[in-house]
Design a protein around this motif. Structure first.
Motif, PDB file in Angstrom:
ATOM      1  N   GLN A  63     -51.102  12.629  96.985  1.00  0.00           N
ATOM      2  CA  GLN A  63     -51.939  13.536  96.210  1.00  0.00           C
ATOM      3  C   GLN A  63     -51.887  14.946  96.790  1.00  0.00           C
ATOM      4  OE1 GLN A  63     -55.381  10.233  94.991  1.00  0.00           O
ATOM      5  NE2 GLN A  63     -55.895  11.935  96.318  1.00  0.00           N
ATOM      6  N   PRO A  69     -53.019   6.837  97.823  1.00  0.00           N
ATOM      7  CA  PRO A  69     -53.503   5.532  97.364  1.00  0.00           C
ATOM      8  C   PRO A  69     -52.364   4.515  97.395  1.00  0.00           C
ATOM      9  CG  PRO A  69     -53.298   7.068  95.535  1.00  0.00           C
ATOM     10  CD  PRO A  69     -53.084   7.863  96.778  1.00  0.00           C
ATOM     11  N   VAL A  72     -50.343   3.248  92.238  1.00  0.00           N
ATOM     12  CA  VAL A  72     -50.815   4.058  91.117  1.00  0.00           C
ATOM     13  C   VAL A  72     -50.039   3.679  89.865  1.00  0.00           C
ATOM     14  CG1 VAL A  72     -51.136   6.391  90.203  1.00  0.00           C
ATOM     15  CG2 VAL A  72     -51.369   5.968  92.669  1.00  0.00           C
ATOM     16  N   VAL A  83     -55.607   3.701  89.596  1.00  0.00           N
ATOM     17  CA  VAL A  83     -55.340   3.786  91.030  1.00  0.00           C
ATOM     18  C   VAL A  83     -55.838   2.495  91.674  1.00  0.00           C
ATOM     19  CG1 VAL A  83     -55.946   4.949  93.188  1.00  0.00           C
ATOM     20  CG2 VAL A  83     -55.433   6.299  91.143  1.00  0.00           C
ATOM     21  N   GLU A  85     -56.492   0.701  95.333  1.00  0.00           N
ATOM     22  CA  GLU A  85     -56.590   0.813  96.784  1.00  0.00           C
ATOM     23  C   GLU A  85     -56.725  -0.597  97.359  1.00  0.00           C
ATOM     24  OE1 GLU A  85     -56.648   2.514 100.578  1.00  0.00           O
ATOM     25  OE2 GLU A  85     -55.973   3.237  98.617  1.00  0.00           O
ATOM     26  N   TYR A 100     -59.625   9.882  95.206  1.00  0.00           N
ATOM     27  CA  TYR A 100     -58.687   9.361  94.205  1.00  0.00           C
ATOM     28  C   TYR A 100     -59.204   9.651  92.796  1.00  0.00           C
ATOM     29  CZ  TYR A 100     -56.999   6.600  98.206  1.00  0.00           C
ATOM     30  OH  TYR A 100     -56.521   6.195  99.426  1.00  0.00           O
TER      31      TYR A 100
END
Length: 337
Positions: A63, A69, A72, A83, A85, A100
């Motif tokens: 990002q 993350p 994605v 997203v 995680e 995020y």
């Protein structure tokens, strides 16, 4: 056992297990369109957001703030629709997840997006609290949130393969390998203390006691002592396991912390693990102890109790945190003498 399950139990692999499992997810999503389709459909139900626009999944997409993350789901225009995680033992915070969400919001605008947190069964309750706190922090209304377990994710894939009556031996073997890795990683984790703040602490008493035994063993070994070197311990049902760690050598007697789970303090909603200094040793420096440890407590017998914070992390990271914390407390008390 599957080869990856055996590998996951190797000490040197502990820090690699999480990225390895996440990378496996990304590879299978990339090479098996039916698994991607099943995943998108399932995550849509989980989050309440239509994710049909997901074109493909990318691992560790960087990002603007350099956060990455784990997974994605991007649409054909490269926008982050979902997203994911993924965690085993590492810390999970609202700040991490809200970053995020802000990244998604900047690229999706008023279009809906979804955040999914993937954790072991033992961390589901706490992960749900963290995920919803992240949404409140980000203040993004179109965001859908889902919290699920590694086993549930693989159950979805197994069901898809079974539904298509696939005879693909390699795919089934890959899924078995990944399942073995995940279960082995789960087995290396304890249960985090009070993932649900409303639950009674005694639900985690056995795990907390095991944590005490592990990090005090490491501290004693670092100081050059074994269990045989330390004095015998009395049994106190309200303070267990109460293992000794040497604070400093002093004539005529050495000074020890006794470290354990204090039932009385845990029942009051305080941190459950404490280090206790006997009254005979605490007395001469009691004023300094109060000043140095403002959250410490002196009891009716003149003993001084020093609190040890239990982190949200689990597994090796939690043991490391507790070890370093106790060593720091010991160093402070040594300086007071």
């Amino acid at each position: 056992k599957p080869l990856l399950a055996s590998l996951a139990r190797e000490g040197w692999f502990t820090q690699m297990g999480e990225p390895a499992a996440t990378k496996c997810l990304a590879l299978l999503l990339r090479t098996e369109p039916r698994l991607q389709q099943a995943t998108v459909s399932w995550l849509s139900s989980l989050t309440g957001v239509n994710l049909a626009s997901v074109h493909h999944f990318e691992p560790e997409l960087v990002q603007d703030d350099r956060a990455r993350p784990d997974l994605v789901g991007l649409d054909s225009d490269g926008r982050p629709v979902v997203v994911v995680e993924a965690k085993f033992g590492a810390a999970l915070t609202p700040e991490q997840l809200s970053s995020y969400l802000r990244y998604q919001q900047a690229r999706l605008g008023d279009s809906p997006g979804a955040l999914v947190v993937l954790v072991p069964e033992a961390r589901l309750a706490h992960a749900q609290l963290v995920a919803h706190a992240a949404v409140e922090k980000a203040q993004w209304a179109p965001a859908g949130v889902g919290v699920t377990s590694w086993d549930a994710w693989l159950d979805t894939w197994d069901a898809e393969v079974d539904a298509t009556a696939s005879e693909d031996f390699l795919l089934r073997s890959d899924l078995n390998q990944l399942r073995g890795l995940i279960r082995a990683m789960d087995g290396l984790l304890g249960t985090p203390y009070a993932p649900n703040p409303e639950a009674p602490w005694r639900t985690w008493e056995a795990d907390l006691s095991a944590l005490v035994l592990e990090f005090t063993r490491i501290v004693n070994e670092a100081e050059g002592y074994t269990a045989r070197d330390l004095p015998a311990q009395s049994q106190e049902p309200a303070f267990s396991p109460a293992r000794y760690v040497l604070v400093t050598r002093r004539s005529p007697s050495d000074i020890f912390f006794r470290v354990g789970v204090s039932h009385e303090r845990a029942d009051q909603g305080k941190t459950p693990i404490w280090a206790r200094l006997a009254g005979v040793h605490a007395g001469p420096i009691i004023g300094a102890l109060h000043a140095t440890f403002p959250h410490g407590e002196e009891d009716a017998h003149g003993q001084f109790w020093v609190p040890l914070d239990v982190p949200e992390t689990v597994g090796s990271e939690r043991v490391h945190f507790m070890t370093e914390q106790l060593l720091a407390r010991m160093s402070i008390v040594r300086a007071l003498y």
